[in-house]
Scaffold this motif. Structure first.
Motif, PDB file in Angstrom:
ATOM      1  N   SER A 143      22.113 -11.270  35.572  1.00 56.20           N
ATOM      2  CA  SER A 143      22.683 -10.883  35.426  1.00 56.20           C
ATOM      3  C   SER A 143      24.147 -11.499  36.252  1.00 56.20           C
ATOM      4  O   SER A 143      25.244 -11.790  35.095  1.00 56.20           O
ATOM      5  N   ASP A 144      24.456 -10.909  37.581  1.00 60.81           N
ATOM      6  CA  ASP A 144      25.621 -10.772  37.838  1.00 60.81           C
ATOM      7  C   ASP A 144      26.087 -12.936  38.073  1.00 60.81           C
ATOM      8  O   ASP A 144      26.993 -13.003  37.428  1.00 60.81           O
ATOM      9  N   GLU A 145      24.310 -13.830  38.442  1.00 63.99           N
ATOM     10  CA  GLU A 145      24.794 -15.437  38.361  1.00 63.99           C
ATOM     11  C   GLU A 145      25.682 -15.407  37.308  1.00 63.99           C
ATOM     12  O   GLU A 145      26.238 -16.232  37.116  1.00 63.99           O
ATOM     13  N   LEU A 146      24.832 -15.185  35.851  1.00 59.86           N
ATOM     14  CA  LEU A 146      25.165 -15.651  34.852  1.00 59.86           C
ATOM     15  C   LEU A 146      26.730 -15.440  34.620  1.00 59.86           C
ATOM     16  O   LEU A 146      27.363 -16.310  33.775  1.00 59.86           O
ATOM     17  N   ALA A 147      27.140 -13.731  34.759  1.00 60.13           N
ATOM     18  CA  ALA A 147      28.127 -13.398  34.555  1.00 60.13           C
ATOM     19  C   ALA A 147      29.796 -14.452  34.889  1.00 60.13           C
ATOM     20  O   ALA A 147      30.567 -14.945  34.728  1.00 60.13           O
ATOM     21  N   ALA A 148      29.334 -14.406  36.535  1.00 60.47           N
ATOM     22  CA  ALA A 148      29.661 -15.649  37.686  1.00 60.47           C
ATOM     23  C   ALA A 148      30.230 -16.712  36.848  1.00 60.47           C
ATOM     24  O   ALA A 148      31.077 -17.149  37.304  1.00 60.47           O
ATOM     25  N   THR A 149      28.802 -17.169  36.740  1.00 62.37           N
ATOM     26  CA  THR A 149      29.043 -19.219  36.082  1.00 62.37           C
ATOM     27  C   THR A 149      29.412 -18.852  35.436  1.00 62.37           C
ATOM     28  O   THR A 149      31.024 -19.776  34.328  1.00 62.37           O
ATOM     29  N   HIS A 150      29.801 -17.898  34.107  1.00 65.30           N
ATOM     30  CA  HIS A 150      30.307 -18.444  32.808  1.00 65.30           C
ATOM     31  C   HIS A 150      32.236 -18.302  32.882  1.00 65.30           C
ATOM     32  O   HIS A 150      32.409 -18.636  31.980  1.00 65.30           O
ATOM     33  N   GLY A 151      32.236 -17.159  33.465  1.00 61.89           N
ATOM     34  CA  GLY A 151      33.482 -16.672  33.653  1.00 61.89           C
ATOM     35  C   GLY A 151      34.322 -17.907  34.480  1.00 61.89           C
ATOM     36  O   GLY A 151      35.413 -18.321  33.925  1.00 61.89           O
ATOM     37  N   ALA A 152      33.720 -18.333  35.150  1.00 60.71           N
ATOM     38  CA  ALA A 152      34.187 -19.970  36.060  1.00 60.71           C
ATOM     39  C   ALA A 152      33.630 -20.551  35.206  1.00 60.71           C
ATOM     40  O   ALA A 152      35.114 -21.440  35.062  1.00 60.71           O
ATOM     41  N   CYS A 153      33.022 -20.770  34.218  1.00 64.71           N
ATOM     42  CA  CYS A 153      32.471 -22.145  33.575  1.00 64.71           C
ATOM     43  C   CYS A 153      31.938 -21.557  32.234  1.00 64.71           C
ATOM     44  O   CYS A 153      30.858 -22.141  31.866  1.00 64.71           O
ATOM     45  N   PRO A 154      33.156 -21.567  31.144  1.00 64.04           N
ATOM     46  CA  PRO A 154      32.651 -21.253  29.759  1.00 64.04           C
ATOM     47  C   PRO A 154      31.770 -21.948  29.179  1.00 64.04           C
ATOM     48  O   PRO A 154      30.840 -22.184  28.406  1.00 64.04           O
ATOM     49  N   GLY A 155      31.861 -23.471  29.584  1.00 61.73           N
ATOM     50  CA  GLY A 155      30.810 -24.474  28.645  1.00 61.73           C
ATOM     51  C   GLY A 155      29.168 -24.851  29.227  1.00 61.73           C
ATOM     52  O   GLY A 155      29.076 -25.588  28.671  1.00 61.73           O
ATOM     53  N   THR A 156      29.291 -24.012  30.966  1.00 59.33           N
ATOM     54  CA  THR A 156      27.816 -24.729  31.271  1.00 59.33           C
ATOM     55  C   THR A 156      27.023 -23.550  30.238  1.00 59.33           C
ATOM     56  O   THR A 156      26.967 -22.808  29.820  1.00 59.33           O
ATOM     57  N   LYS A 157      25.890 -24.748  30.064  1.00 65.84           N
ATOM     58  CA  LYS A 157      24.526 -23.721  29.107  1.00 65.84           C
ATOM     59  C   LYS A 157      23.400 -23.552  29.951  1.00 65.84           C
ATOM     60  O   LYS A 157      23.751 -24.389  31.659  1.00 65.84           O
ATOM     61  N   PHE A 158      23.034 -22.041  30.090  1.00 58.54           N
ATOM     62  CA  PHE A 158      21.781 -22.316  30.613  1.00 58.54           C
ATOM     63  C   PHE A 158      20.033 -21.695  30.600  1.00 58.54           C
ATOM     64  O   PHE A 158      20.641 -21.970  29.037  1.00 58.54           O
ATOM     65  N   LEU A 159      19.610 -22.499  31.490  1.00 64.53           N
ATOM     66  CA  LEU A 159      18.141 -22.324  30.690  1.00 64.53           C
ATOM     67  C   LEU A 159      17.512 -21.436  31.801  1.00 64.53           C
ATOM     68  O   LEU A 159      17.793 -21.562  32.857  1.00 64.53           O
ATOM     69  N   LEU A 160      16.672 -19.915  31.410  1.00 59.57           N
ATOM     70  CA  LEU A 160      16.306 -19.386  32.064  1.00 59.57           C
ATOM     71  C   LEU A 160      14.900 -19.112  32.606  1.00 59.57           C
ATOM     72  O   LEU A 160      14.437 -19.370  31.601  1.00 59.57           O
ATOM     73  N   VAL A 161      13.900 -19.249  33.820  1.00 55.80           N
ATOM     74  CA  VAL A 161      12.825 -19.633  33.860  1.00 55.80           C
ATOM     75  C   VAL A 161      12.281 -18.190  34.420  1.00 55.80           C
ATOM     76  O   VAL A 161      12.415 -18.055  35.611  1.00 55.80           O
ATOM     77  N   GLY A 162      11.393 -17.422  34.602  1.00 54.30           N
ATOM     78  CA  GLY A 162      10.673 -16.727  34.977  1.00 54.30           C
ATOM     79  C   GLY A 162       9.173 -16.698  35.110  1.00 54.30           C
ATOM     80  O   GLY A 162       8.311 -17.086  34.292  1.00 54.30           O
ATOM     81  N   PHE A 163       8.412 -15.396  36.042  1.00 56.03           N
ATOM     82  CA  PHE A 163       6.702 -16.034  36.664  1.00 56.03           C
ATOM     83  C   PHE A 163       6.638 -14.094  36.828  1.00 56.03           C
ATOM     84  O   PHE A 163       7.853 -13.820  37.894  1.00 56.03           O
ATOM     85  N   SER A 164       5.482 -14.274  35.672  1.00 52.88           N
ATOM     86  CA  SER A 164       5.154 -12.550  36.452  1.00 52.88           C
ATOM     87  C   SER A 164       6.244 -11.236  36.404  1.00 52.88           C
ATOM     88  O   SER A 164       6.928 -11.430  35.535  1.00 52.88           O
ATOM     89  N   GLN A 165       6.415 -10.883  37.924  1.00 57.27           N
ATOM     90  CA  GLN A 165       7.851  -9.632  37.370  1.00 57.27           C
ATOM     91  C   GLN A 165       9.016 -10.413  37.304  1.00 57.27           C
ATOM     92  O   GLN A 165       9.422 -10.403  36.488  1.00 57.27           O
ATOM     93  N   GLY A 166       9.452 -11.594  37.256  1.00 53.67           N
ATOM     94  CA  GLY A 166      10.513 -12.332  37.287  1.00 53.67           C
ATOM     95  C   GLY A 166      10.527 -13.065  35.978  1.00 53.67           C
ATOM     96  O   GLY A 166      11.539 -12.805  35.544  1.00 53.67           O
ATOM     97  N   ALA A 167       9.487 -12.938  34.806  1.00 54.66           N
ATOM     98  CA  ALA A 167       9.010 -13.346  33.381  1.00 54.66           C
ATOM     99  C   ALA A 167       9.543 -12.037  33.294  1.00 54.66           C
ATOM    100  O   ALA A 167      10.359 -12.208  31.746  1.00 54.66           O
TER     101      ALA A 167
END
Length: 318
Positions: A143-167
């Protein structure tokens, strides 16, 4: 009494299989964690100008239990050389350079792997961080990484991938974002891929391949016997289903699950658990084999599918 002990034995087996993934990888209660800071409305963007140094896309990968470490390097993770998601992040880093680069005409791609405890306290590892605390730590850091990137780079798009506990934690976060309660607007998330999600259920996201999946996520299947689970895995709350679907992201969330994987396809009721006890014992290594299992997605492994999916989105959007 014999039947009760049989049921309890199967439940114990189920939990041990869930927490025992690290053996095959060669490594050793509450609802979703509330996001911090004000939540943007679904689809709302700031309208701020995108700096030239920002990446066009950021890929965020959340490894599974015992596949990460709280102090690991998010750009070049080394906590577990057998981590499943290295089969996703390394090819993308090779294709796009791995770190944020000057956007320029082509745009850049940042590949960031979640550094978190990735632990699961259990009767055989009582000094580890609890599943609840580990999962919450991971949720907070993504959540913090998403917020930090979006705050500095509002045009950046995100792709999220998770496995097991990460999923699980990625799916929880995607639920919050898609329903307007996350750290970034829903329209900044280009897609989500969840491999062996412990809160998987039908109708939430799109199940890719594996049409024979009959079960549900282990957190859902074991939620009614959470008190029996606690002595075996203290601090691992079986929370049940997510409160909603993925909202605005529902058609952008991919789910992957081998029908024999107890983590994402656990029996729906105790009766089925008893009937399937032998099957569960036989299938206990399935959860660790998504990088080699070619049966979940016909003709390729799940990581290969995810890499192709991510590259398709990135190449179309740069």
């Amino acid at each position: 009494m014999k039947k009760i002990l049989t049921v309890l034995g199967v439940l114990v087996l189920a939990v041990i299989l869930v927490v025992g993934v690290g053996t095959w990888l060669g490594g050793r209660g509450n609802e979703n964690t509330p996001p911090t800071g004000p939540a943007p409305a679904p689809g709302e963007t700031t309208g701020a100008e995108q700096p030239a140094s920002c990446p066009a896309f950021e890929v965020i990968a959340a490894p599974g239990t015992w596949e990460s470490r709280a102090d690991d390097d998010p750009v070049n993770p080394t906590a577990n050389p057998n981590s499943l998601l290295l089969n996703v992040t390394r090819p993308l880093q090779e294709a796009y350079g791995g770190q944020a680069t000057a956007a320029g005409a082509d745009g850049g791609v940042k590949v960031w792997t979640l550094p978190y405890a990735a632990q699961f306290r259990n009767i055989n590892a009582l000094t580890e961080m609890t599943y609840d605390d580990s999962r919450n730590q991971g949720y907070s850091r993504v959540s913090d990484e998403l917020a930090a990137t979006h705050g500095a780079c509002p045009g950046t798009k995100f792709l999220l991938v998770g496995f097991s506990q990460g999923a699980v934690l990625t799916g929880d976060l995607a639920t919050d974002i898609g329903n307007g309660n996350g750290p970034v607007p829903a329209d900044t998330v280009a897609g989500v891929s969840l491999i062996a999600d412990g809160r998987r259920e039908d109708g939430k996201g799109t199940l890719v391949g594996s049409p024979a999946v009959q079960g549900i996520g282990a957190e859902i299947a074991l939620s009614s016997v959470n008190l029996l689970v606690q002595p075996i895995v203290p601090g691992a709350t079986m929370r049940g289903p997510r409160p909603t679907d993925f909202g605005a992201l529902n058609d952008r969330v991919n789910q992957f699950c081998d029908p024999a994987d107890l983590v994402c396809s656990a029996p729906r009721d105790i009766g089925n658990a008893i009937q399937r006890a032998n099957d569960l014992v036989a299938a206990n290594g399935i959860h660790a084999r998504y990088s080699t299992n070619g049966n979940v997605v016909p003709g390729q492994t799940v990581p290969q599918w995810v890499v192709s999916w991510a590259r398709g989105i990135i190449d179309a959007g740069r």
